[in-house]
Design an enzyme around this catalytic site. Sequence first.
Site, PDB file in Angstrom:
ATOM      1  N   SER A  50      -4.410   0.076   4.340  1.00 36.04           N
ATOM      2  CA  SER A  50      -3.535   0.541   5.347  1.00 36.04           C
ATOM      3  C   SER A  50      -3.504   2.097   5.556  1.00 36.04           C
ATOM      4  O   SER A  50      -3.489   3.082   4.718  1.00 36.04           O
ATOM      5  CB  SER A  50      -1.854   0.333   5.209  1.00 36.04           C
ATOM      6  N   GLY A 109       0.438   1.343   9.073  1.00 31.55           N
ATOM      7  CA  GLY A 109       1.807   1.353   8.822  1.00 31.55           C
ATOM      8  C   GLY A 109       2.641   1.126  10.266  1.00 31.55           C
ATOM      9  O   GLY A 109       2.373   2.059  11.068  1.00 31.55           O
ATOM     10  N   GLY A 156       2.534  10.893   8.632  1.00 31.71           N
ATOM     11  CA  GLY A 156       4.041  10.512   9.059  1.00 31.71           C
ATOM     12  C   GLY A 156       4.256   9.331   9.686  1.00 31.71           C
ATOM     13  O   GLY A 156       4.950   9.169  11.044  1.00 31.71           O
ATOM     14  N   LEU A 157       3.350   8.355   9.414  1.00 31.73           N
ATOM     15  CA  LEU A 157       3.466   6.932  10.204  1.00 31.73           C
ATOM     16  C   LEU A 157       3.184   7.134  11.508  1.00 31.73           C
ATOM     17  O   LEU A 157       4.085   6.417  12.386  1.00 31.73           O
ATOM     18  CB  LEU A 157       4.652   6.242   9.859  1.00 31.73           C
ATOM     19  N   CYS A 189       5.767   5.163   1.502  1.00 31.08           N
ATOM     20  CA  CYS A 189       5.198   6.114   2.266  1.00 31.08           C
ATOM     21  C   CYS A 189       5.924   7.737   1.738  1.00 31.08           C
ATOM     22  O   CYS A 189       7.319   7.586   2.075  1.00 31.08           O
ATOM     23  CB  CYS A 189       5.175   6.053   3.769  1.00 31.08           C
ATOM     24  N   ILE A 248      -1.483   1.397  -6.050  1.00 33.48           N
ATOM     25  CA  ILE A 248      -0.404   2.378  -5.755  1.00 33.48           C
ATOM     26  C   ILE A 248      -0.396   3.016  -4.363  1.00 33.48           C
ATOM     27  O   ILE A 248      -1.919   3.036  -3.814  1.00 33.48           O
ATOM     28  CB  ILE A 248      -0.405   3.481  -6.773  1.00 33.48           C
ATOM     29  N   THR A 270      -0.040   6.634  -2.326  1.00 34.14           N
ATOM     30  CA  THR A 270      -0.306   7.987  -2.510  1.00 34.14           C
ATOM     31  C   THR A 270       0.966   8.729  -3.591  1.00 34.14           C
ATOM     32  O   THR A 270       2.093   8.364  -3.597  1.00 34.14           O
ATOM     33  CB  THR A 270      -0.477   8.936  -1.308  1.00 34.14           C
ATOM     34  N   GLY A 324      -6.291   2.646  -5.419  1.00 35.52           N
ATOM     35  CA  GLY A 324      -6.236   4.286  -5.769  1.00 35.52           C
ATOM     36  C   GLY A 324      -7.420   4.873  -6.355  1.00 35.52           C
ATOM     37  O   GLY A 324      -7.711   4.488  -7.393  1.00 35.52           O
ATOM     38  N   GLY A 325      -8.242   5.441  -5.506  1.00 37.36           N
ATOM     39  CA  GLY A 325      -9.421   6.024  -5.709  1.00 37.36           C
ATOM     40  C   GLY A 325     -10.529   5.204  -6.091  1.00 37.36           C
ATOM     41  O   GLY A 325     -11.479   5.826  -6.642  1.00 37.36           O
TER      42      GLY A 325
HETATM   43  C1  LIG Z   1      -4.970   9.021   5.966  1.00 38.21           C
HETATM   44  C2  LIG Z   1      -3.925   8.053   5.134  1.00 38.21           C
HETATM   45  C3  LIG Z   1      -3.248   7.327   5.878  1.00 38.21           C
HETATM   46  C4  LIG Z   1      -2.358   6.132   5.002  1.00 38.21           C
HETATM   47  N1  LIG Z   1      -1.406   5.516   5.813  1.00 38.21           N
HETATM   48  C5  LIG Z   1      -0.837   4.533   5.125  1.00 38.21           C
HETATM   49  C6  LIG Z   1       0.214   3.888   5.804  1.00 38.21           C
HETATM   50  O1  LIG Z   1       0.356   3.689   7.189  1.00 38.21           O
HETATM   51  N2  LIG Z   1       0.798   2.979   5.013  1.00 38.21           N
HETATM   52  C7  LIG Z   1       0.593   2.598   3.603  1.00 38.21           C
HETATM   53  O2  LIG Z   1       1.313   1.769   3.186  1.00 38.21           O
HETATM   54  N3  LIG Z   1      -0.324   3.198   3.015  1.00 38.21           N
HETATM   55  C8  LIG Z   1      -0.997   4.122   3.757  1.00 38.21           C
HETATM   56  N4  LIG Z   1      -1.784   4.987   3.142  1.00 38.21           N
HETATM   57  C9  LIG Z   1      -2.319   4.899   1.577  1.00 38.21           C
HETATM   58  C10 LIG Z   1      -3.474   4.105   1.591  1.00 38.21           C
HETATM   59  O3  LIG Z   1      -3.156   2.639   2.216  1.00 38.21           O
HETATM   60  C11 LIG Z   1      -3.597   3.647  -0.035  1.00 38.21           C
HETATM   61  O4  LIG Z   1      -2.674   2.961  -0.664  1.00 38.21           O
HETATM   62  C12 LIG Z   1      -3.677   5.089  -0.900  1.00 38.21           C
HETATM   63  O5  LIG Z   1      -4.528   6.251  -0.104  1.00 38.21           O
HETATM   64  C13 LIG Z   1      -4.333   5.051  -2.164  1.00 38.21           C
HETATM   65  O6  LIG Z   1      -5.782   4.397  -2.163  1.00 38.21           O
HETATM   66  P1  LIG Z   1      -7.001   5.530  -1.946  1.00 38.21           P
HETATM   67  O7  LIG Z   1      -7.152   6.527  -3.176  1.00 38.21           O
HETATM   68  O8  LIG Z   1      -8.092   4.286  -1.933  1.00 38.21           O
HETATM   69  O9  LIG Z   1      -6.943   5.927  -0.484  1.00 38.21           O
HETATM   70  C14 LIG Z   1      -2.634   6.028   3.878  1.00 38.21           C
HETATM   71  C15 LIG Z   1      -3.715   6.730   3.329  1.00 38.21           C
HETATM   72  C16 LIG Z   1      -4.324   7.878   4.004  1.00 38.21           C
HETATM   73  C17 LIG Z   1      -5.549   8.597   3.163  1.00 38.21           C
END
Ligand SMILES: Cc1cc2nc3c(=O)[nH]c(=O)nc-3n(C[C@H](O)[C@H](O)[C@H](O)COP(=O)(O)O)c2cc1C
Length: 310
Positions: free
Chosen positions: A29, A54, A80-81, A138, A199, A201, A251-252
Amino acid sequence: MDTINALSVQLAPHNPRGLLLHNPVIAASGTFGYGDEMSGVCDIQRLGAIICKGTTLAPREGNKQPRIAETPSGMLNAIGLQNMGVEALIATKSKIWAGWRVPVIVNIAGESLEEYAELARTLEGVPGISGLEINISCPNVASGCMEFGANPDSAARVTSAVKNATSLPVIVKLTPNACDIVAVAKAVAGAGSDAISLINTLKGMAIDTKKRKPILGNKTGGLSGPAIKPIALYMVYQVSSAVDVPVIGGGGIMTSQDALEFILAGATAVEVGTATLVNPAAATDIVEGLESYVAANNVKFAELIGAAQR
Ligand SMILES: Cc1cc2nc3c(=O)[nH]c(=O)nc-3n(C[C@H](O)[C@H](O)[C@H](O)COP(=O)(O)O)c2cc1C
């Protein structure tokens, strides 16, 4: 959605509707828009599933700029969604999704139990939606959301509220910003969550030394990317051995090797987020990498899930 192949996974085995994916690679997402924006840069139908940005009841403008800061081996975001709101999503996106092979899961966020339940009710029966991911994680909004995910009781209450409002498979997305993520995972599984993702962030910040001020307009943001991978991997390892619903790890994850680590730790599927911002085809590359691994090692995918726990 009815065929089984070497990488197929079932994410909602206890839900009569089920959530069968052709492969375990999911676009996370907030990093893949609504999917349609990405169709020019990769073959989105090759993915296991897409989780959209989101979504809240009312449209949101999001936070003050700047909303993104690069960090060593990762990034901070404080979007900020920002989103179009659930009614516009139904009017403009669900019809597109209904024609796709790849299932779309809607990520929902609210400020109260009633808002989460209302979102779930509104999305019930809408064509083109295969499941809900409840965002109780979030870190970038002033009220609600992560507050629900930080403790087991409120996480269970929001899970029950959504489960009572929908027949769709429900995935609860956990925050690493909780004292005891395993306790939260057990609580949401007990409240009927069909699957658990983790996870989201990690809360963090960066400071501009010239201005002597935080870089992000929101001051704090959520850290993602390779910097968080070892933490995420450990949490997936812990949670997947503590609950009996499928766990979606992330996560990463940048490569298929990273994805494989999460699967060996106990994840049934993986979410790919920040990697897409670096390489828009990262998630489809990971599908290909996993296919090659399974073929080259002559191993059944199911045997890989949690193999590092045994
Ligand atoms: C720019 C950005 C926007 C995100 N927006 C959402 C969101 O709207 N809803 C949500 O559950 N997670 C959101 N996330 C979190 C990601 O879906 C993911 O769980 C998190 O970044 C960890 O994975 P990654 O390290 O592969 O990015 C967002 C992450 C990023 C970087």
